[in-house]
Scaffold this active site. Structure first.
Site, PDB file in Angstrom:
ATOM      1  N   ASN A  71     103.028  52.467 -17.431  1.00  0.00           N
ATOM      2  CA  ASN A  71     101.795  51.569 -18.232  1.00  0.00           C
ATOM      3  C   ASN A  71     102.339  51.539 -19.850  1.00  0.00           C
ATOM      4  OD1 ASN A  71     101.777  54.609 -19.494  1.00  0.00           O
ATOM      5  ND2 ASN A  71     100.308  55.438 -19.178  1.00  0.00           N
ATOM      6  N   GLU A  90     100.315  58.388 -24.285  1.00  0.00           N
ATOM      7  CA  GLU A  90      99.739  57.103 -23.393  1.00  0.00           C
ATOM      8  C   GLU A  90      99.124  55.841 -24.652  1.00  0.00           C
ATOM      9  OE1 GLU A  90     100.671  57.889 -20.427  1.00  0.00           O
ATOM     10  OE2 GLU A  90      99.828  59.786 -19.786  1.00  0.00           O
ATOM     11  N   ASP A 147     108.458  65.652 -24.764  1.00  0.00           N
ATOM     12  CA  ASP A 147     107.676  66.162 -25.165  1.00  0.00           C
ATOM     13  C   ASP A 147     108.016  67.555 -23.795  1.00  0.00           C
ATOM     14  OD1 ASP A 147     108.832  64.473 -22.664  1.00  0.00           O
ATOM     15  OD2 ASP A 147     107.186  63.217 -23.119  1.00  0.00           O
ATOM     16  N   HIS A 164     104.358  53.663 -21.699  1.00  0.00           N
ATOM     17  CA  HIS A 164     103.846  55.085 -22.888  1.00  0.00           C
ATOM     18  C   HIS A 164     105.813  55.825 -23.026  1.00  0.00           C
ATOM     19  CE1 HIS A 164     104.541  58.114 -18.987  1.00  0.00           C
ATOM     20  NE2 HIS A 164     105.861  58.161 -19.384  1.00  0.00           N
TER      21      HIS A 164
HETATM   22  N1  GLP Z   1     107.342  62.016 -20.638  1.00  0.00           N
HETATM   23  C1  GLP Z   1     108.379  61.084 -19.473  1.00  0.00           C
HETATM   24  C2  GLP Z   1     109.001  60.156 -20.448  1.00  0.00           C
HETATM   25  O1  GLP Z   1     108.939  60.543 -21.376  1.00  0.00           O
HETATM   26  C3  GLP Z   1     109.345  58.826 -19.700  1.00  0.00           C
HETATM   27  O2  GLP Z   1     110.129  57.431 -20.719  1.00  0.00           O
HETATM   28  C4  GLP Z   1     109.411  58.597 -18.260  1.00  0.00           C
HETATM   29  C5  GLP Z   1     109.936  57.711 -17.516  1.00  0.00           C
HETATM   30  O3  GLP Z   1     110.353  57.957 -16.078  1.00  0.00           O
HETATM   31  P1  GLP Z   1     110.996  57.148 -15.183  1.00  0.00           P
HETATM   32  O4  GLP Z   1     112.609  57.268 -16.123  1.00  0.00           O
HETATM   33  O5  GLP Z   1     110.312  58.474 -13.929  1.00  0.00           O
HETATM   34  O6  GLP Z   1     110.409  55.355 -15.399  1.00  0.00           O
HETATM   35  O7  GLP Z   1     108.802  59.832 -17.657  1.00  0.00           O
HETATM   36  C6  GLP Z   1     108.269  60.864 -18.335  1.00  0.00           C
HETATM   37  O8  GLP Z   1     106.687  60.066 -17.947  1.00  0.00           O
END
Ligand code: GLP
Length: 251
Positions: free
Chosen positions: A144, A151, A75, A146
């Site tokens: 949330n 999402e 992404d 994802h």
């Molecule tokens: N787009 C990325 C996701 O792919 C990832 O899973 C998420 C996790 O974040 P964290 O490791 O800060 O909880 O961060 C972002 O939103």
């Protein structure tokens, strides 16, 4: 009738052991298949727990080599230049790609600055197909539910698409932008097909703020409102948690 549920492979580890466990799984993958397509993730967890640092250390120590491996990210934020300090490309360059010495292939990341986002989605699906999809995908879990930037929604596209970012995510990004208005509202993300076609998935989730979502995603019903719940249907998904994130799931 009580519904019977699928059991995922879940490991609960002390936080300081997470980086070694993930690096061991990565090393096994590269030994098994040096030409592996390795899917990466952004977010705070790889940095907080030194996951990428451990790979860099092992590479420098000659314990692993990436010279035949190909990296891909699922992404990217839309509407900011690729070299913006908050782009996922910049993040990956800073925390991993720029520090590896055995990297030979150009990492693949969707281009969120493209003026034709639909064309970029199609191009990225072709990249995935040409690579034969991902061999080993590291993932995080959004608060949330994802995964990548898929999402919660009434339906989840199979193919790469432009997703509208949840307002809940915006405060996570906003400190890094000059104003709330500059925080991207969309991302390009792989769809469910590329997730399910990844041959191995390693998801890391830590902290008590993830505990409710961990329980929903990995022990609750499979629903598009919790995209991570689809990993229950994946044949080779390993979920790595710390005790706090695992506190609401019965193991
Ligand atoms: N787009 C990325 C996701 O792919 C990832 O899973 C998420 C996790 O974040 P964290 O490791 O800060 O909880 O961060 C972002 O939103």
């Amino acid at each position: 009738m009580q519904e019977r549920r699928i059991r995922l492979k879940i490991e609960v580890l002390p936080p300081e052991e997470i980086k070694n466990r993930v690096a061991d799984l990565l090393s096994e993958q590269i030994k098994r298949k040096p030409t592996s397509v390795l899917g990466m993730t952004t977010g705070s967890s790889p940095i907080k727990y030194g996951i990428y640092q451990e790979w860099i250390r092992r590479e420098q120590a000659g314990e692993i080599s990436f010279h035949e491996a190909k990296f891909i990210n699922p992404d990217e934020l839309v509407g900011i230049p690729v070299d913006h300090p908050e782009s996922y490309r910049t993040y990956m360059q800073e925390h991993l790609f720029g520090q590896l010495q055995t990297l030979r292939y150009e990492p693949q990341i969707p281009d969120g600055s493209s003026r034709d986002l639909m064309a970029e989605c199609l191009r990225f699906d072709q990249v995935l197909a040409d690579l034969g999809y991902v061999d080993w995908q590291l993932m995080g879990l959004g608060l949330n539910g994802h995964i990548a930037f898929i999402e919660p929604s009434n339906h989840i596209p199979a193919k790469t698409y432009v997703s509208q970012l949840f307002v809940e995510n915006r405060p996570v990004h906003s400190p890094h932008f000059r104003s709330e208005d500059e925080v991207p509202k969309q991302s390009i993300t792989i769809g469910l097909e590329a997730v399910m076609k990844a041959r191995n998935i390693v998801l890391v989730a830590t902290g008590d703020n993830k505990a409710d979502m961990v329980a929903k995603a990995f022990a609750g019903p499979i629903t598009t409102n919790v995209p991570a719940s689809f990993l229950q249907l994946h044949a080779n998904a390993t979920i790595i948690l710390d005790a706090a994130a695992a506190s609401k799931i019965s193991l």
